[in-house]
Design a protein around this motif. Structure first.
Motif, PDB file in Angstrom:
ATOM      1  N   VAL A  42       0.869  -1.246   0.141  1.00  0.00           N
ATOM      2  CA  VAL A  42       0.075  -0.075  -0.018  1.00  0.00           C
ATOM      3  C   VAL A  42       0.865   1.177  -0.007  1.00  0.00           C
ATOM      4  O   VAL A  42       0.636   2.240  -0.798  1.00  0.00           O
ATOM      5  CB  VAL A  42      -0.966   0.070   0.982  1.00  0.00           C
ATOM      6  CG1 VAL A  42      -1.839   1.170   1.269  1.00  0.00           C
ATOM      7  CG2 VAL A  42      -1.747  -1.474   1.114  1.00  0.00           C
ATOM      8  N   LEU A  43       1.947   1.140   0.791  1.00  0.00           N
ATOM      9  CA  LEU A  43       2.854   2.523   1.068  1.00  0.00           C
ATOM     10  C   LEU A  43       3.729   2.400   0.094  1.00  0.00           C
ATOM     11  O   LEU A  43       4.810   3.543  -0.204  1.00  0.00           O
ATOM     12  CB  LEU A  43       3.004   2.618   2.504  1.00  0.00           C
ATOM     13  CG  LEU A  43       1.976   3.149   3.398  1.00  0.00           C
ATOM     14  CD1 LEU A  43       2.476   3.494   4.798  1.00  0.00           C
ATOM     15  CD2 LEU A  43       1.129   4.348   2.674  1.00  0.00           C
ATOM     16  N   GLY A  44       4.218   1.386  -0.369  1.00  0.00           N
ATOM     17  CA  GLY A  44       5.500   1.156  -1.332  1.00  0.00           C
ATOM     18  C   GLY A  44       6.668   1.029  -0.479  1.00  0.00           C
ATOM     19  O   GLY A  44       7.818   1.252  -1.191  1.00  0.00           O
ATOM     20  N   LEU A  45       6.934   0.794   0.757  1.00  0.00           N
ATOM     21  CA  LEU A  45       7.956   0.830   1.502  1.00  0.00           C
ATOM     22  C   LEU A  45       8.868  -0.287   1.046  1.00  0.00           C
ATOM     23  O   LEU A  45       8.306  -1.380   0.758  1.00  0.00           O
ATOM     24  CB  LEU A  45       7.744   0.811   2.934  1.00  0.00           C
ATOM     25  CG  LEU A  45       6.981   2.047   3.489  1.00  0.00           C
ATOM     26  CD1 LEU A  45       6.900   1.870   5.032  1.00  0.00           C
ATOM     27  CD2 LEU A  45       7.587   3.355   3.055  1.00  0.00           C
ATOM     28  N   ASP A  98      -0.921  10.692  -6.710  1.00  0.00           N
ATOM     29  CA  ASP A  98      -0.186   9.840  -7.383  1.00  0.00           C
ATOM     30  C   ASP A  98      -0.584   8.345  -6.471  1.00  0.00           C
ATOM     31  O   ASP A  98      -1.174   7.273  -6.772  1.00  0.00           O
ATOM     32  CB  ASP A  98       0.771   9.674  -7.889  1.00  0.00           C
ATOM     33  CG  ASP A  98       1.142  10.849  -9.017  1.00  0.00           C
ATOM     34  OD1 ASP A  98       0.279  11.141  -9.483  1.00  0.00           O
ATOM     35  OD2 ASP A  98       2.197  11.296  -9.201  1.00  0.00           O
ATOM     36  N   TRP A  99      -0.081   8.748  -5.154  1.00  0.00           N
ATOM     37  CA  TRP A  99      -0.204   7.548  -4.230  1.00  0.00           C
ATOM     38  C   TRP A  99      -1.893   7.206  -3.894  1.00  0.00           C
ATOM     39  O   TRP A  99      -2.219   6.010  -3.838  1.00  0.00           O
ATOM     40  CB  TRP A  99       0.397   8.164  -2.612  1.00  0.00           C
ATOM     41  CG  TRP A  99      -0.293   6.994  -1.925  1.00  0.00           C
ATOM     42  CD1 TRP A  99       0.512   5.677  -1.446  1.00  0.00           C
ATOM     43  CD2 TRP A  99      -1.043   7.009  -0.883  1.00  0.00           C
ATOM     44  NE1 TRP A  99       0.016   4.801  -0.583  1.00  0.00           N
ATOM     45  CE2 TRP A  99      -1.127   5.784   0.046  1.00  0.00           C
ATOM     46  CE3 TRP A  99      -2.035   7.999  -0.521  1.00  0.00           C
ATOM     47  CZ2 TRP A  99      -1.908   5.702   0.964  1.00  0.00           C
ATOM     48  CZ3 TRP A  99      -2.793   7.845   0.360  1.00  0.00           C
ATOM     49  CH2 TRP A  99      -2.938   6.470   1.154  1.00  0.00           C
ATOM     50  N   PHE A 100      -2.628   8.303  -3.793  1.00  0.00           N
ATOM     51  CA  PHE A 100      -3.915   8.002  -3.299  1.00  0.00           C
ATOM     52  C   PHE A 100      -4.786   7.373  -4.412  1.00  0.00           C
ATOM     53  O   PHE A 100      -5.272   6.287  -4.489  1.00  0.00           O
ATOM     54  CB  PHE A 100      -4.670   9.512  -3.352  1.00  0.00           C
ATOM     55  CG  PHE A 100      -6.266   9.282  -3.110  1.00  0.00           C
ATOM     56  CD1 PHE A 100      -6.754   8.566  -2.163  1.00  0.00           C
ATOM     57  CD2 PHE A 100      -7.099   9.961  -4.163  1.00  0.00           C
ATOM     58  CE1 PHE A 100      -7.997   8.443  -1.909  1.00  0.00           C
ATOM     59  CE2 PHE A 100      -8.496   9.748  -3.923  1.00  0.00           C
ATOM     60  CZ  PHE A 100      -9.152   8.979  -2.935  1.00  0.00           C
ATOM     61  N   GLU A 166      -6.163  14.502 -10.423  1.00  0.00           N
ATOM     62  CA  GLU A 166      -4.953  15.118 -10.589  1.00  0.00           C
ATOM     63  C   GLU A 166      -3.803  14.025 -10.721  1.00  0.00           C
ATOM     64  O   GLU A 166      -2.477  14.271 -11.219  1.00  0.00           O
ATOM     65  CB  GLU A 166      -4.419  16.008  -9.584  1.00  0.00           C
ATOM     66  CG  GLU A 166      -5.374  17.220  -9.491  1.00  0.00           C
ATOM     67  CD  GLU A 166      -4.886  18.268  -8.332  1.00  0.00           C
ATOM     68  OE1 GLU A 166      -3.559  18.404  -8.055  1.00  0.00           O
ATOM     69  OE2 GLU A 166      -5.739  18.911  -7.940  1.00  0.00           O
ATOM     70  N   ALA A 167      -4.095  12.791 -10.256  1.00  0.00           N
ATOM     71  CA  ALA A 167      -2.761  11.571 -10.436  1.00  0.00           C
ATOM     72  C   ALA A 167      -2.513  11.403 -11.768  1.00  0.00           C
ATOM     73  O   ALA A 167      -3.104  11.665 -12.845  1.00  0.00           O
ATOM     74  CB  ALA A 167      -3.532  10.273 -10.035  1.00  0.00           C
ATOM     75  N   ALA A 168      -1.386  11.069 -11.796  1.00  0.00           N
ATOM     76  CA  ALA A 168      -0.472  10.580 -13.083  1.00  0.00           C
ATOM     77  C   ALA A 168      -1.257   9.496 -13.890  1.00  0.00           C
ATOM     78  O   ALA A 168      -1.615   8.584 -13.172  1.00  0.00           O
ATOM     79  CB  ALA A 168       0.741  10.645 -13.050  1.00  0.00           C
ATOM     80  N   LYS A 169      -1.619   9.542 -15.184  1.00  0.00           N
ATOM     81  CA  LYS A 169      -2.199   8.631 -15.919  1.00  0.00           C
ATOM     82  C   LYS A 169      -1.378   7.591 -16.233  1.00  0.00           C
ATOM     83  O   LYS A 169      -1.943   6.309 -16.470  1.00  0.00           O
ATOM     84  CB  LYS A 169      -2.783   9.073 -17.217  1.00  0.00           C
ATOM     85  CG  LYS A 169      -3.707  10.307 -16.891  1.00  0.00           C
ATOM     86  CD  LYS A 169      -4.689  10.217 -15.930  1.00  0.00           C
ATOM     87  CE  LYS A 169      -5.738  11.240 -15.675  1.00  0.00           C
ATOM     88  NZ  LYS A 169      -6.415  11.399 -14.647  1.00  0.00           N
ATOM     89  N   ALA A 173       4.634   5.299  -9.321  1.00  0.00           N
ATOM     90  CA  ALA A 173       6.120   4.890  -9.496  1.00  0.00           C
ATOM     91  C   ALA A 173       6.716   4.662  -8.208  1.00  0.00           C
ATOM     92  O   ALA A 173       7.821   4.282  -7.931  1.00  0.00           O
ATOM     93  CB  ALA A 173       6.926   6.185 -10.135  1.00  0.00           C
ATOM     94  N   GLY A 174       5.732   4.493  -6.982  1.00  0.00           N
ATOM     95  CA  GLY A 174       6.382   4.291  -5.789  1.00  0.00           C
ATOM     96  C   GLY A 174       6.656   5.582  -5.086  1.00  0.00           C
ATOM     97  O   GLY A 174       6.691   6.303  -5.672  1.00  0.00           O
TER      98      GLY A 174
END
Length: 296
Positions: A42-45, A98-100, A166-169, A173-174
């Motif tokens: 979920v968070l990409g850690l 982007d994360w959302f 607004e998120a990138a389409k 990318a993490g």
């Protein structure tokens, strides 16, 4: 010494350039694999270290969250002192959007979202109920400071549809290398006692108050540590193998500020053990805090 990676983080985050900021957090969990997988998915850690009893997760090579388990671990009651949420700070609104979108596409259940005037925040919980905030700060020049140096905060509606749009389409990318723990929010038993400890002992300034909560910071940030009694009024000390927040770090960029805190601790006869990382003590509710020196 502060390495190049930490210096790069500090350049891009007002929160981390203050005389004191949050370093990393340590949670005790029952199911290490499940909880770790959640933070990775979920968070990409990324996994930075692994042992039989613990995992260190981070971004850009910087440790942010340690997860560990133990033989006598037991689920902490919701009313216990400990963690309200760990707050992962992203560098800007685009990264938050982007994360959302990434989390929404995973079908993550969100607990809420707010515009706090100084920041925009989204809330969720890990599989064992540990609270998480993912947020971005507005520029400090956009914040409203009062005459006494405190800052105006609110809990207003955050337009999640606009954020999603607004998120990138191209997809997420993490987490960026500049991802940090911007603040930590605690459950405590008494707000007045939290004020005495975090202001009077650790030297942070109370930047804002809500009913049942105080927000403390260093160097005019909106808050590095918050403490509330919303679920935990009159809670006593944490005990034994309780799940949840074991400890967290407060990293000092100012050696004189650390020396002043250590003098206060000594004068009040509050035990602070020297460790390889810094000086470890307990807050009034048994939550561990490590004061990390600038050259650690």
């Amino acid at each position: 010494m502060i390495n190049a990676q930490q210096a790069a983080l500090a350049e891009q985050s007002f929160a981390l350039t203050r005389p004191v900021h949050v370093g990393r957090a340590h949670l005790v969990v029952k199911d290490l694999d499940t909880v770790s997988a959640y933070y990775q998915r979920v968070l990409g850690l990324a996994v930075l270290e692994r042992s039989e009893s613990g995992i260190v997760l981070g971004a850009g090579g910087q440790p942010l969250l340690t997860l560990s388990t133990r033989g006598d671990v037991a689920a902490a009651p919701r009313t216990a002192a400990g963690l309200f949420h760990t707050a992962f700070l992203l560098p800007n609104r685009q990264e938050l959007a982007d994360w959302f979108a990434h989390a929404a596409h995973l079908g993550v259940r969100f607990d809420g979202a707010s515009d706090h005037l100084v920041s925009e925040a989204i809330y969720l919980s890990d599989p064992e109920g540990n609270g998480i905030e993912v947020y971005r700060d507005r520029q400090p020049s956009e914040w409203t400071y009062r005459g006494d140096g405190t800052v105006e905060m609110a809990t207003d509606h955050l337009d999640l549809q606009a954020l999603y749009d607004e998120a990138a389409k191209t997809g997420w990318a993490g987490p960026p290398d500049t991802t940090a723990l911007g603040h930590i929010h605690l459950q405590v038993g008494n707000v007045a006692e939290a004020d005495r400890f975090y202001e009077g002992v650790l030297g942070l300034k109370k930047m804002a108050s809500y009913p049942g909560a105080s927000f403390f910071a260093s160097g005019a940030y909106h808050h590095h540590v918050a403490a509330n009694i919303w679920n935990s009024r009159n809670a006593g000390q944490r005990t034994g193998g309780m799940t949840g927040l074991q400890d967290y770090a407060l990293a000092f960029t100012d050696r004189d500020a650390l020396a002043k805190v250590l003098t206060v601790l000594d004068g009040l006869e509050i035990k602070a053990d020297k460790t390889a990382e810094g000086y470890r003590l307990l807050d009034p509710w048994g939550i561990g805090i490590t004061l990390v020196a600038p050259d650690a």
